[in-house]
Design a protein around this motif. Structure first.
Motif, PDB file in Angstrom:
ATOM      1  N   PHE A  64       0.946  -0.689   0.141  1.00 20.46           N
ATOM      2  CA  PHE A  64      -0.137   0.120   0.101  1.00 20.46           C
ATOM      3  C   PHE A  64       0.939   1.009  -0.181  1.00 20.46           C
ATOM      4  N   ASN A  65       2.878   1.238  -0.056  1.00 23.30           N
ATOM      5  CA  ASN A  65       2.481   2.245  -0.847  1.00 23.30           C
ATOM      6  C   ASN A  65       3.840   2.448  -2.020  1.00 23.30           C
ATOM      7  N   SER A  66       3.574   4.012  -2.151  1.00 25.75           N
ATOM      8  CA  SER A  66       4.428   4.741  -3.499  1.00 25.75           C
ATOM      9  C   SER A  66       5.886   3.995  -3.998  1.00 25.75           C
ATOM     10  N   HIS A  67       6.121   3.685  -2.974  1.00 28.86           N
ATOM     11  CA  HIS A  67       7.775   3.126  -3.297  1.00 28.86           C
ATOM     12  C   HIS A  67       7.454   1.208  -3.567  1.00 28.86           C
ATOM     13  N   THR A  68       6.620   0.854  -3.267  1.00 32.67           N
ATOM     14  CA  THR A  68       6.244  -0.657  -3.665  1.00 32.67           C
ATOM     15  C   THR A  68       6.067  -0.777  -5.016  1.00 32.67           C
ATOM     16  N   GLY A  69       5.222   0.078  -5.194  1.00 32.06           N
ATOM     17  CA  GLY A  69       4.357   0.124  -7.018  1.00 32.06           C
ATOM     18  C   GLY A  69       5.369   0.092  -7.878  1.00 32.06           C
ATOM     19  N   TYR A  70       6.384   1.849  -7.425  1.00 31.74           N
ATOM     20  CA  TYR A  70       7.496   2.232  -8.324  1.00 31.74           C
ATOM     21  C   TYR A  70       8.698   0.569  -8.680  1.00 31.74           C
ATOM     22  N   ARG A  71       8.513   0.233  -7.372  1.00 33.28           N
ATOM     23  CA  ARG A  71       9.751  -0.877  -7.685  1.00 33.28           C
ATOM     24  C   ARG A  71       9.177  -1.665  -8.679  1.00 33.28           C
ATOM     25  N   ILE A  72       7.525  -2.341  -8.532  1.00 36.34           N
ATOM     26  CA  ILE A  72       7.258  -3.605  -8.860  1.00 36.34           C
ATOM     27  C   ILE A  72       6.991  -3.166 -10.333  1.00 36.34           C
ATOM     28  N   MET A  73       6.517  -1.723 -10.689  1.00 40.32           N
ATOM     29  CA  MET A  73       6.934  -1.623 -12.361  1.00 40.32           C
ATOM     30  C   MET A  73       7.988  -1.055 -12.674  1.00 40.32           C
ATOM     31  N   LYS A  74       8.954  -1.062 -12.222  1.00 35.01           N
ATOM     32  CA  LYS A  74      10.321  -0.898 -12.569  1.00 35.01           C
ATOM     33  C   LYS A  74      10.777  -2.003 -13.286  1.00 35.01           C
ATOM     34  N   GLU A  75      10.431  -3.416 -12.257  1.00 35.85           N
ATOM     35  CA  GLU A  75      10.920  -4.714 -12.532  1.00 35.85           C
ATOM     36  C   GLU A  75      10.141  -5.158 -13.405  1.00 35.85           C
ATOM     37  N   VAL A  76       9.351  -4.540 -13.629  1.00 38.50           N
ATOM     38  CA  VAL A  76       8.113  -5.305 -14.498  1.00 38.50           C
ATOM     39  C   VAL A  76       8.820  -5.303 -16.252  1.00 38.50           C
ATOM     40  N   ASN A  90      -4.926  -0.105  -4.210  1.00 39.92           N
ATOM     41  CA  ASN A  90      -4.427   1.318  -4.165  1.00 39.92           C
ATOM     42  C   ASN A  90      -4.626   2.662  -4.726  1.00 39.92           C
ATOM     43  N   ASP A  91      -4.765   3.324  -4.318  1.00 43.01           N
ATOM     44  CA  ASP A  91      -3.669   5.148  -5.168  1.00 43.01           C
ATOM     45  C   ASP A  91      -2.041   4.560  -4.924  1.00 43.01           C
ATOM     46  N   ASP A  92      -1.737   5.319  -4.018  1.00 46.86           N
ATOM     47  CA  ASP A  92      -0.407   5.091  -3.671  1.00 46.86           C
ATOM     48  C   ASP A  92       0.398   3.993  -4.796  1.00 46.86           C
ATOM     49  N   MET A  93       0.286   2.957  -4.589  1.00 47.92           N
ATOM     50  CA  MET A  93       0.944   1.760  -5.569  1.00 47.92           C
ATOM     51  C   MET A  93       0.790   2.162  -7.023  1.00 47.92           C
ATOM     52  N   ALA A  94      -0.384   2.296  -7.675  1.00 43.54           N
ATOM     53  CA  ALA A  94      -0.341   3.073  -8.688  1.00 43.54           C
ATOM     54  C   ALA A  94      -0.155   3.779  -8.769  1.00 43.54           C
ATOM     55  N   LEU A  95       0.285   4.965  -8.670  1.00 38.75           N
ATOM     56  CA  LEU A  95       1.109   5.740  -8.655  1.00 38.75           C
ATOM     57  C   LEU A  95       2.295   6.555  -8.772  1.00 38.75           C
ATOM     58  N   GLY A  96       2.833   5.336  -7.653  1.00 40.00           N
ATOM     59  CA  GLY A  96       4.211   5.001  -7.723  1.00 40.00           C
ATOM     60  C   GLY A  96       4.724   4.572  -9.486  1.00 40.00           C
ATOM     61  N   ALA A  97       3.693   3.474  -9.327  1.00 33.50           N
ATOM     62  CA  ALA A  97       3.819   2.444 -10.636  1.00 33.50           C
ATOM     63  C   ALA A  97       4.164   3.713 -12.401  1.00 33.50           C
ATOM     64  N   LEU A  98       3.280   4.481 -12.246  1.00 36.97           N
ATOM     65  CA  LEU A  98       2.717   5.544 -12.756  1.00 36.97           C
ATOM     66  C   LEU A  98       4.286   6.098 -13.262  1.00 36.97           C
ATOM     67  N   LYS A  99       5.014   6.420 -12.070  1.00 37.40           N
ATOM     68  CA  LYS A  99       6.085   7.152 -11.853  1.00 37.40           C
ATOM     69  C   LYS A  99       6.821   6.461 -12.491  1.00 37.40           C
ATOM     70  N   ALA A 100       6.969   5.298 -11.930  1.00 41.23           N
ATOM     71  CA  ALA A 100       8.249   4.419 -12.754  1.00 41.23           C
ATOM     72  C   ALA A 100       8.016   4.437 -14.408  1.00 41.23           C
ATOM     73  N   ILE A 101       6.685   3.926 -15.152  1.00 41.59           N
ATOM     74  CA  ILE A 101       6.779   4.439 -15.721  1.00 41.59           C
ATOM     75  C   ILE A 101       7.201   4.950 -16.779  1.00 41.59           C
ATOM     76  N   ASP A 102       7.332   6.622 -16.526  1.00 38.28           N
ATOM     77  CA  ASP A 102       7.395   8.230 -17.119  1.00 38.28           C
ATOM     78  C   ASP A 102       8.311   7.663 -16.931  1.00 38.28           C
TER      79      ASP A 102
END
Length: 217
Positions: A64-76, A90-102
């Motif tokens: 449920f935190n943005s750092h996790t979303g970023y890390r997972i999407m970076k790995e993907v 949750n939104d925090d993980m999704a926002l972290g993932a979006l930042k990783a994509i960008d």
């Protein structure tokens, strides 16, 4: 009270049936979180109902935190893991993932769905208000009614750039008034949550006034 399993089943079913997605990446919540487990069960049930095999390579543990979303999407992205759509709990993980994509892949395309409380979705929706850059946009008569599964009328969808929509039902207590579609830019989630609450309250007030007018008449 939110029915977590039913809400998630509705979302994943939409991805499978309306978009024909098969490889749906799923980022869970903490293992000891009951709501997260119910949503995960809903995800698995839809896959089973549609004879889609469970692929452990696109299921990730989140917290449920943005750092996790970023890390997972970076790995993907770095491992070129293929998927059709990604669901975060949750939104925090999704926002972290979006930042990783960008940050990592300007050419990487993704449909990102942020799980929020859901309600029965009608086939058609009516666009009541539209805003751009803080100003109200005039809605043409032929744009007012559109297929709900498209989220917004076709003419409102950007054609020349990647974009992200955050969708949330508009509620006041137990009453649902429709939904708010918000184009997400950077960390606009803070503004979205504030706007969502304000609009829900305003709509509720407007409906109360309308009911009073009907009673007077």
């Amino acid at each position: 009270m939110t029915d977590n399993k039913a809400g998630m089943k509705s979302l994943v079913k939409h991805l499978v049936e309306d978009h024909n997605y098969k490889r749906i990446m799923f980022v869970t919540g903490p293992e000891n979180n009951c709501e997260a487990m119910e949503r995960y069960e809903g995800y698995l049930e839809v896959l089973k109902e549609n004879n889609i095999p469970v692929d452990e390579n696109i299921i990730f543990n989140g917290n449920f935190n943005s750092h996790t979303g970023y890390r997972i999407m970076k790995e993907v992205i770095l491992n070129d893991i293929r998927y059709d759509a990604a669901v975060f709990l949750n939104d925090d993980m999704a926002l972290g993932a979006l930042k990783a994509i960008d940050d990592l892949s300007q050419k990487h395309e993704i449909d990102t769905f942020l799980f929020k409380e859901t309600f029965e979705v009608p086939k058609k929706s009516i666009l009541l208000y539209a805003f751009k850059d803080g100003e109200r946009v005039e809605i043409k008569e032929d744009e007012k009614v559109f297929d709900t599964k498209r989220l917004v009328p076709e003419s409102f969808i950007p054609k020349d750039r990647r974009f992200y929509y955050l969708i949330n039902p508009l509620y006041f207590e137990e009453d649902n008034f429709g939904f708010l579609c918000f184009e997400l830019v950077n960390d606009d989630i803070i503004h979205f949550e504030s706007l969502w609450a304000q609009i829900s309250n305003i709509l509720n007030g407007a409906l109360i006034l309308m009911e009073k007018d009907k009673i007077k008449k």
